[in-house]
Scaffold this active site. Structure first.
Site, PDB file in Angstrom:
ATOM      1  N   SER A 110      -2.614 -22.677 -36.264  1.00  0.00           N
ATOM      2  CA  SER A 110      -3.226 -21.347 -36.383  1.00  0.00           C
ATOM      3  C   SER A 110      -4.168 -20.958 -35.255  1.00  0.00           C
ATOM      4  O   SER A 110      -4.616 -19.814 -35.221  1.00  0.00           O
ATOM      5  CB  SER A 110      -3.966 -21.217 -37.715  1.00  0.00           C
ATOM      6  N   LYS A 113      -3.384 -17.807 -33.383  1.00  0.00           N
ATOM      7  CA  LYS A 113      -3.858 -16.485 -33.772  1.00  0.00           C
ATOM      8  C   LYS A 113      -4.839 -15.920 -32.745  1.00  0.00           C
ATOM      9  O   LYS A 113      -5.037 -14.698 -32.679  1.00  0.00           O
ATOM     10  CB  LYS A 113      -4.486 -16.538 -35.158  1.00  0.00           C
ATOM     11  N   SER A 167      -7.397 -17.117 -41.952  1.00  0.00           N
ATOM     12  CA  SER A 167      -6.145 -17.532 -41.307  1.00  0.00           C
ATOM     13  C   SER A 167      -4.912 -16.993 -42.023  1.00  0.00           C
ATOM     14  O   SER A 167      -3.902 -17.683 -42.184  1.00  0.00           O
ATOM     15  CB  SER A 167      -6.074 -19.061 -41.215  1.00  0.00           C
TER      16      SER A 167
END
Length: 402
Positions: A110, A113, A167
Site C-alpha cells: 500500500s 498509494k 488504506s
C-alpha cells in the site's frame, strides 16, 4: 497524540551496533546490511523482477549501485532492521544519507498509494462531491477497505482521507478513475508516466492501491522520490497528519456514518512526525514510508520487505530516522534526482546526479506527463543511461577529491 514520546523505537535490539567501514563508489566488497533477526514467514513465491538495468541502479550516484549497505565513511552504524531494503534521505536538499540495497527491486503493497497521491492530488478538486461506482468496489475480498459504498456520494477530500488514513483500496480505485477521467486502468497508466517523470525508473504500478499484480515493482530509492513529491504538496501534508475523520452516512444506501483513525503510528509516537504510509501484503510483507522534522531538518525513510516482529515497520522507520538525524548535515552518499531531470532533452547539460549540492526546496509535483509510455521503453532507458552514467562519474571524481 503526536506529543507522546516514542518509547519503543530506540530499543537495544533495534540499535545494536554493527561494524561499518568505508563505503562509496570505490568500495570493492559489498557491505552487509545490518539485519534484525525476524521469525520465518509464509509467503507466496517471489515474482521475478525485470532484468537489472545498470543505468537505473546508478540513478542518484554510483555509490547507490549496491545490494548491500551504503553509508558515509566514518559515521555511526545504522540500526538493525528486518527490511530487505531501505533508504534515508533529506526531503529538502535531496541528499541520500544512507541505504541498504537502495535500487533493489521490491514489492510495494500500500505504499504505492503515495504514487497515486503524487499523481492525482494536483488534478482533483478536494471539495467536489462524486459518486462511487460498482467498478470502484472491485477489490480483493478481505483486503483493506475504508467502507465506501457503491452509489454513495462523498467529497474527494473524504476519499483521499479514506485512502491515506485507512488504506482504502476502493478509495484508490475511485481516485485513479476520477483523476484519469476514464477508469482506474487509465489512472494506473498516469501513475507510471508520473513515476517516470519523477525519475523513479524502477517503479511499475499494476494496481492503483498496491494490491499485488504481475510485474509490479518499486525500490527504496524510488519510494523516496515519490514521497518527496507528496510532501511537497501542502494538501498531502495536512492529510498525512490527520488523526481521524468522519465518513458520512449514505441514506440512499442505508449506511450510517462512522469514524476512521490514521493507522500510521509514527504520527502519534514520534516527536516531529510529518506522516507517511504503511503497507502489507503476504507477498510484499511490511512496507513503510515515514517522514519527520527535527531542528529544521526534514528526513524521509523508506522500507521494503520488513517483518513486524520483533519491531513493526514504523518502529524500524523511526529508528532509521533517529540515525539519520544524528548524522552531520553534509553527510551524503548520493542524492534524489529532480522531477524531469532524467527525461531532459539530450542537448541539455547533464547535472551531477549524485553530487549533494546546495539545499533545494522539495520537488514540486505536477500533472503527469503524457505520451511517454512505461519506463522500460528503449528510448527512456537510453536517455537515463547517458545521464546517470555521467552523474556517477562526477560523483566518483568528487569522492576522490581531497
Amino acid at each position: 497524540m503526536r506529543a507522546a514520546l516514542l518509547a519503543a523505537t530506540t530499543s537495544a535490539v533495534l540499535l545494536a551496533p554493527v561494524p561499518v567501514g568505508a563505503t562509496g563508489a570505490s568500495a570493492a566488497p559489498t557491505m552487509r546490511c545490518p539485519r534484525l533477526p525476524a521469525p520465518a514467514a509464509s509467503r507466496p513465491p517471489r515474482p521475478s523482477p525485470p532484468p537489472a538495468v545498470p543505468a537505473q541502479r546508478m540513478v542518484g550516484g554510483g555509490a547507490l549501485d549496491t545490494a548491500g549497505l551504503v553509508v558515509p565513511a566514518g559515521v555511526a552504524a545504522p540500526p538493525r532492521v528486518s527490511a530487505t531494503s531501505w533508504l534515508v534521505a533529506d526531503l529538502d536538499s535531496g541528499q541520500v544519507l544512507g541505504g541498504c540495497g537502495p535500487h533493489e527491486y521490491g514489492t510495494p503493497a500500500s505504499v504505492q498509494k503515495l504514487l497515486l497521491a503524487a499523481t492525482m492530488l494536483p488534478r482533483l478538486d478536494p471539495k467536489q462531491t462524486v459518486t462511487v461506482t460498482d467498478a470502484d468496489m472491485n477489490i480483493e475480498p478481505g483486503s483493506s477497505a475504508v467502507g465506501l459504498v457503491a452509489g454513495g456520494r462523498y467529497t474527494i477530500e473524504t476519499i483521499w482521507l479514506g485512502l491515506l488514513l485507512n488504506s482504502g483500496n476502493e478509495a484508490a480505485n475511485a481516485l485513479a478513475r476520477l483523476g484519469s477521467g476514464t477508469d482506474s486502468a487509465a489512472g494506473v497508466r498516469a501513475m507510471n508516466e508520473h513515476a517516470h517523470h519523477l525519475g523513479a525508473l524502477q517503479t511499475h504500478a499494476v494496481t492503483p492501491s498496491g494490491l499485488d499484480g504481475r510485474g509490479q515493482f518499486t525500490s527504496a530509492y524510488d519510494l523516496a522520490l515519490i514521497a518527496r513529491a507528496c510532501f511537497a504538496q501542502p494538501t498531502f501534508r495536512r492529510y498525512a497528519l490527520t488523526e481521524q475523520t468522519s465518513i458520512p452516512a449514505q441514506p440512499a444506501q442505508r449506511t450510517k456514518g462512522f469514524e476512521i483513525q490514521n493507522e500510521n503510528q509514527l504520527i502519534y509516537r514520534y516527536p516531529g512526525a510529518l506522516g507517511g504510509k504503511t503497507g502489507f501484503t503476504d507477498l510484499a510483507r511490511h512496507t513503510y514510508v515515514g517522514a519527520a522534522e527535527r531542528g529544521g531538518r526534514r528526513l524521509v525513510v523508506t522500507l521494503l520487505g520488513a517483518e513486524s516482529a520483533p519491531a513493526r515497520g514504523w518502529e524500524q522507520g523511526a529508528a532509521l530516522l533517529d540515525w539519520g538525524f544524528r548524522l552531520p548535515r553534509d553527510a551524503a552518499v548520493g542524492r534524489l534526482v529532480e522531477p524531469g531531470e532524467l527525461t531532459a532533452t539530450p542537448s541539455a547539460a547533464p547535472s551531477a546526479l549524485a553530487a549533494p549540492g546546495a539545499p533545494r526546496p522539495a520537488a514540486a509535483s505536477g500533472p503527469a506527463r503524457t505520451g511517454s509510455g512505461w519506463l522500460w521503453s528503449v528510448t527512456a532507458v537510453s536517455g537515463a543511461t547517458v545521464v546517470a552514467l555521467l552523474g556517477g562519474l562526477l560523483w566518483r571524481r568528487r569522492r576522490r577529491m581531497p
